[in-house]
Scaffold this motif. Structure first.
Motif, PDB file in Angstrom:
ATOM      1  N   GLU A 368     -12.807  10.327   8.855  1.00 59.68           N
ATOM      2  CA  GLU A 368     -13.363  11.236   7.952  1.00 59.68           C
ATOM      3  C   GLU A 368     -11.909  12.318   8.341  1.00 59.68           C
ATOM      4  O   GLU A 368     -11.224  12.997   6.830  1.00 59.68           O
ATOM      5  N   ILE A 369     -11.200  12.403   9.171  1.00 54.82           N
ATOM      6  CA  ILE A 369      -9.898  13.082  10.141  1.00 54.82           C
ATOM      7  C   ILE A 369      -8.844  12.876  10.133  1.00 54.82           C
ATOM      8  O   ILE A 369      -8.658  11.459  11.172  1.00 54.82           O
ATOM      9  N   GLY A 370      -8.208  12.189   9.500  1.00 53.16           N
ATOM     10  CA  GLY A 370      -6.989  11.450   9.227  1.00 53.16           C
ATOM     11  C   GLY A 370      -6.145  10.936  10.587  1.00 53.16           C
ATOM     12  O   GLY A 370      -6.299   9.503  11.194  1.00 53.16           O
ATOM     13  N   PRO A 371      -5.495  11.698  11.295  1.00 52.54           N
ATOM     14  CA  PRO A 371      -5.218  11.973  13.306  1.00 52.54           C
ATOM     15  C   PRO A 371      -6.178  11.083  13.709  1.00 52.54           C
ATOM     16  O   PRO A 371      -5.704  10.363  14.551  1.00 52.54           O
ATOM     17  N   LEU A 372      -7.440  11.213  13.349  1.00 51.94           N
ATOM     18  CA  LEU A 372      -8.516  10.511  14.399  1.00 51.94           C
ATOM     19  C   LEU A 372      -8.833   9.176  14.196  1.00 51.94           C
ATOM     20  O   LEU A 372      -9.770   8.094  14.832  1.00 51.94           O
ATOM     21  N   ARG A 373      -8.109   8.852  12.890  1.00 52.87           N
ATOM     22  CA  ARG A 373      -8.361   7.007  12.777  1.00 52.87           C
ATOM     23  C   ARG A 373      -7.699   6.336  13.406  1.00 52.87           C
ATOM     24  O   ARG A 373      -8.850   4.989  14.110  1.00 52.87           O
ATOM     25  N   LYS A 374      -6.674   6.673  14.427  1.00 47.18           N
ATOM     26  CA  LYS A 374      -5.686   6.088  15.465  1.00 47.18           C
ATOM     27  C   LYS A 374      -7.053   5.626  16.968  1.00 47.18           C
ATOM     28  O   LYS A 374      -6.361   5.103  17.771  1.00 47.18           O
ATOM     29  N   VAL A 375      -7.213   7.237  16.775  1.00 46.77           N
ATOM     30  CA  VAL A 375      -8.228   7.040  18.101  1.00 46.77           C
ATOM     31  C   VAL A 375      -9.393   6.237  19.165  1.00 46.77           C
ATOM     32  O   VAL A 375     -10.314   6.382  17.443  1.00 46.77           O
ATOM     33  N   THR A 376      -9.578   6.184  19.672  1.00 47.09           N
ATOM     34  CA  THR A 376     -10.386   5.262  20.430  1.00 47.09           C
ATOM     35  C   THR A 376     -11.394   6.547  20.950  1.00 47.09           C
ATOM     36  O   THR A 376     -12.365   4.707  21.933  1.00 47.09           O
ATOM     37  N   THR A 461     -18.813  -2.654   2.541  1.00 45.73           N
ATOM     38  CA  THR A 461     -19.747  -3.391   1.475  1.00 45.73           C
ATOM     39  C   THR A 461     -19.017  -4.444   1.416  1.00 45.73           C
ATOM     40  O   THR A 461     -19.620  -5.668   0.842  1.00 45.73           O
ATOM     41  N   ASP A 462     -17.351  -4.594   1.264  1.00 46.35           N
ATOM     42  CA  ASP A 462     -17.527  -6.590   0.376  1.00 46.35           C
ATOM     43  C   ASP A 462     -16.778  -7.182   1.615  1.00 46.35           C
ATOM     44  O   ASP A 462     -15.971  -8.458   0.784  1.00 46.35           O
ATOM     45  N   GLY A 463     -16.387  -6.508   3.080  1.00 45.94           N
ATOM     46  CA  GLY A 463     -16.287  -7.918   4.100  1.00 45.94           C
ATOM     47  C   GLY A 463     -14.834  -7.511   3.993  1.00 45.94           C
ATOM     48  O   GLY A 463     -14.769  -8.498   4.818  1.00 45.94           O
ATOM     49  N   ASP A 464     -14.646  -6.650   3.936  1.00 44.43           N
ATOM     50  CA  ASP A 464     -13.328  -6.460   4.042  1.00 44.43           C
ATOM     51  C   ASP A 464     -12.846  -5.164   5.694  1.00 44.43           C
ATOM     52  O   ASP A 464     -13.861  -5.006   6.433  1.00 44.43           O
ATOM     53  N   VAL A 465     -11.744  -5.392   6.338  1.00 46.75           N
ATOM     54  CA  VAL A 465     -11.629  -4.570   7.546  1.00 46.75           C
ATOM     55  C   VAL A 465     -10.103  -4.107   6.966  1.00 46.75           C
ATOM     56  O   VAL A 465      -9.507  -4.221   6.365  1.00 46.75           O
ATOM     57  N   SER A 466     -10.213  -3.260   8.164  1.00 47.71           N
ATOM     58  CA  SER A 466      -8.311  -2.525   8.703  1.00 47.71           C
ATOM     59  C   SER A 466      -7.964  -1.655   9.867  1.00 47.71           C
ATOM     60  O   SER A 466      -9.229  -2.609  11.237  1.00 47.71           O
ATOM     61  N   ILE A 467      -7.293  -1.271   9.626  1.00 47.72           N
ATOM     62  CA  ILE A 467      -6.831  -1.168  10.952  1.00 47.72           C
ATOM     63  C   ILE A 467      -6.940   0.802  11.523  1.00 47.72           C
ATOM     64  O   ILE A 467      -6.807   0.981  10.323  1.00 47.72           O
ATOM     65  N   TRP A 468      -6.694   1.163  11.755  1.00 41.78           N
ATOM     66  CA  TRP A 468      -6.571   2.868  12.314  1.00 41.78           C
ATOM     67  C   TRP A 468      -4.832   3.310  12.110  1.00 41.78           C
ATOM     68  O   TRP A 468      -4.196   3.477  13.120  1.00 41.78           O
ATOM     69  N   THR A 469      -4.596   3.813  10.620  1.00 37.95           N
ATOM     70  CA  THR A 469      -3.287   3.778  10.407  1.00 37.95           C
ATOM     71  C   THR A 469      -3.553   4.684   9.576  1.00 37.95           C
ATOM     72  O   THR A 469      -3.933   4.155   8.601  1.00 37.95           O
TER      73      THR A 469
END
Length: 614
Positions: A368-376, A461-469
């Motif tokens: 929910e915090i844009g810059p943290l989408r790529k942070v693991t 909920t619909d089976g999608d996957v994504s990346i952190w970007t």
């Protein structure tokens, strides 16, 4: 093994100053009993329970990790493989509560080892280790000798019944449910014969004159009556041939409920072999014996379950469980402590929710915090939030454990709890207090999303996957093609340049990304081009520079082949080798259940994957 591992360097990494005051109770089998009663109280008074696991390994090749283009099914297959191969050596548990800006935490770090306590080949004969994981643990001061000798063992829920059958321990009967069926003639004859025998034995045991017999006569009397001793109390065994006869014997013994206590003696195969009847001297003595039997059974149960007692406490509390990278964590937890993992993700989620109805992954809140989408990395995420948001969280740990002072084991579970509280504060989510086990609506939408590549709760909920970007494009899996057979030194940019102009399908927009050093993935943005390209690759009419690339070894496969690799478990070191093997199996392309619907993935604009991040 223990002697060899003891040679690893026992150095401690430096902790930042705030972490030095974090006190995490280190638990081995030496202090497990006392810690179990403590954590039971803390769980009962907590709002959430954070967990963090230390494994002996994760993946053996870069593409075995969960990747951005993985569907929930392929992601689960990868996590399932890791959970079945590797082992847990530490399991950190932290019941915690959030009150305004104050975080009250009770962290425990349990040291585990799958020791065969009962000499039955359970819980594990062997497991895999990765040297990088062991080196990292040794660098943090992990004591492998203490783990092997003092680590807490355990059995899963599925293994416990099998262990009990092999142990063949007597089972006390506290309540008998009477059968509704009418006794047959054979039943009546059997029960009258047993009843007469029990009465005669009981009267003989209570006959005071028999106690004055000579030793030889007393021995003969015991032999004739079948009299034995259970401790200091007389007992006799009643042989049975079926569970029906067991039921009849137990119902008959209800007539002597004042002073007789029945025990079930199981046979090797699991059925009842004998009903043992113990004679007590009074009602008080009977209560005393029943308490002794119950205590003995409780001790045996704890020995069999081991650390799983903690898992059962967490499950029984129904508290939300907070983790980081929950798909990997809960496949391990399910595999080691519940039952073997189901074959597909849908069955896994159904089984997991029966044990842990609410699972929260801090990665979903971080997105929910844009810059943290790529942070693991958790410390990196905490540092970023401290630098960019004013959301002070005062964390208090109440353990006064000086024996393990200075050790950093288990601190990651505190970071997870701290990060969760920080994110809730920034996102203005007020967690429910302990008297309300349900989540507030703002947190409910993040519950039970285990796929780390889901960009948002709605997309999960619909089976999608994504990346952190920050720049993603949704694409159907049908538009993805895997390529291999190029030089190992090839980059994604260079491969894209070679493909451009090699055929008409590449005149439209497309993108290329390396999966590992042996294989690349191509996305065609225009529908139908991926199918056209695959047909061209298998056609004799192929021409131009593409024909030259094919002659040099270039190969292609659709996304269905990749799904079958994961489904069939063809886990070669190079993805190219796995694709070659799956293409050799003509019958493996059939659609599987739960995967018949087309899925979509998110794509990103980067051309080259950083192999160091895998």
């Amino acid at each position: 093994m223990a002697a060899l591992l003891s040679l690893l360097p026992q150095r401690r990494c430096l902790c930042t100053k705030p972490h030095n005051k974090w006190s995490v109770k280190q638990v081995t089998k030496l202090n497990f009993e006392e810690s179990l009663s403590e954590i039971k109280t803390h769980i009962a008074h907590s709002d959430f329970i954070a967990v963090s696991l230390q494994r002996t390994g994760s993946v053996s090749a870069p593409w075995h990790r969960v990747l951005p283009f993985d569907t929930p099914h392929t992601a689960y297959a990868k996590a399932k493989r890791a959970a079945e191969r590797f082992q847990l050596l530490q399991f950190a548990v932290c019941p915690f509560s959030i009150r305004a800006s104050k975080l009250l935490a009770h962290p425990y770090n349990f040291h585990l080892f799958p020791r065969d306590e009962l000499k039955m080949g359970m819980p594990s004969y062997s497991f895999s280790c990765q040297t990088s994981y062991l080196t990292s643990m040794a660098r943090d001061g992990f004591d492998f000798n203490a783990c092997i000798y003092d680590g807490i063992s355990y059995l899963s829920r599925a293994q416990e019944p099998a262990a009990r059958l092999q142990m063949r321990n007597p089972m006390p009967i506290t309540h008998v449910v009477k059968s509704s069926s009418t006794p047959s003639v054979a039943d009546s004859v059997f029960i009258e014969r047993v009843k007469s025998r029990v009465k005669h034995w009981r009267n003989a045991c209570k006959d005071s004159s028999a106690n004055r017999d000579e030793p030889l006569l007393s021995s003969l009397r015991k032999l004739v009556l079948g009299n034995e001793e259970y401790g200091t109390r007389p007992c006799m065994n009643i042989d049975v041939c079926s569970e029906r006869q067991v039921q009849l014997v137990l119902e008959m013994l209800e007539e002597f409920s004042d002073d007789l206590v029945p025990l079930i003696i199981p046979a090797k195969g699991g059925a009842t072999q004998t009903v043992r009847v113990i004679l007590t001297s009074s009602k008080e003595d009977k209560v005393l014996l029943q308490n002794e039997l119950q205590n003995l059974q409780d001790e045996q149960t704890k020995k069999v379950r081991g650390f799983r007692e903690v898992i059962d406490l967490i499950s029984a509390s129904q508290r939300p469980v907070v983790s980081h990278n929950s798909l990997n964590d809960f496949t391990f937890i399910h595999s080691k402590f519940i039952t073997p993992l189901p074959p597909n993700v849908d069955e896994f989620m159904c089984s997991l929710r029966l044990v842990f109805p609410l699972v929260l992954d801090v990665q979903q809140l971080m997105k929910e915090i844009g810059p943290l989408r790529k942070v693991t990395n958790i410390p990196t995420a905490i540092s970023y939030l401290k630098d960019h948001f004013f959301a002070p969280i005062d964390m208090e740990t109440l353990h006064q454990d000086t024996v393990n002072e200075g050790k950093i084991h288990g601190h990651n579970v505190l970071r997870i709890a701290y990060l969760f509280a920080k994110l809730c504060s920034i996102l203005r989510i007020a967690p429910a207090e302990s008297d309300n086990k349900s989540l507030v609506p703002a947190l409910e939408e993040y519950a039970n999303i285990l796929n780390p590549c889901s960009m948002s709760p709605q997309e999960s909920t619909d089976g999608d996957v994504s990346i952190w970007t920050n720049s993603t494009r949704k694409v159907s899996c049908e538009h993805l093609v895997f390529l291999w057979g190029f030089k190992r030194t090839m980059t994604a940019g260079k491969l894209k340049s070679l493909l451009q102009g090699s055929h008409d399908v590449f005149s439209e927009e497309f993108d290329v990304r390396l999966v590992d050093k042996s294989c690349a993935i191509v996305v065609f943005w225009k529908p139908g081009l991926s199918e056209t390209f695959l047909n061209v690759m298998n056609s004799e009419e192929i021409c131009g520079s593409l024909r030259e690339m094919v002659s040099e070894g270039l190969r292609a496969a659709c996304y269905a082949n990749y799904k079958n690799i994961c489904r069939l478990g063809i886990w070669e070191a190079d993805l190219a080798e796995s694709l070659e093997k799956v293409l050799e199996e003509p019958d493996c392309l059939g659609k599987t259940d739960s995967e018949t619907n087309p899925l979509e993935v998110h794509w990103f604009s980067d051309l080259v994957i950083n192999l160091d991040d895998l």
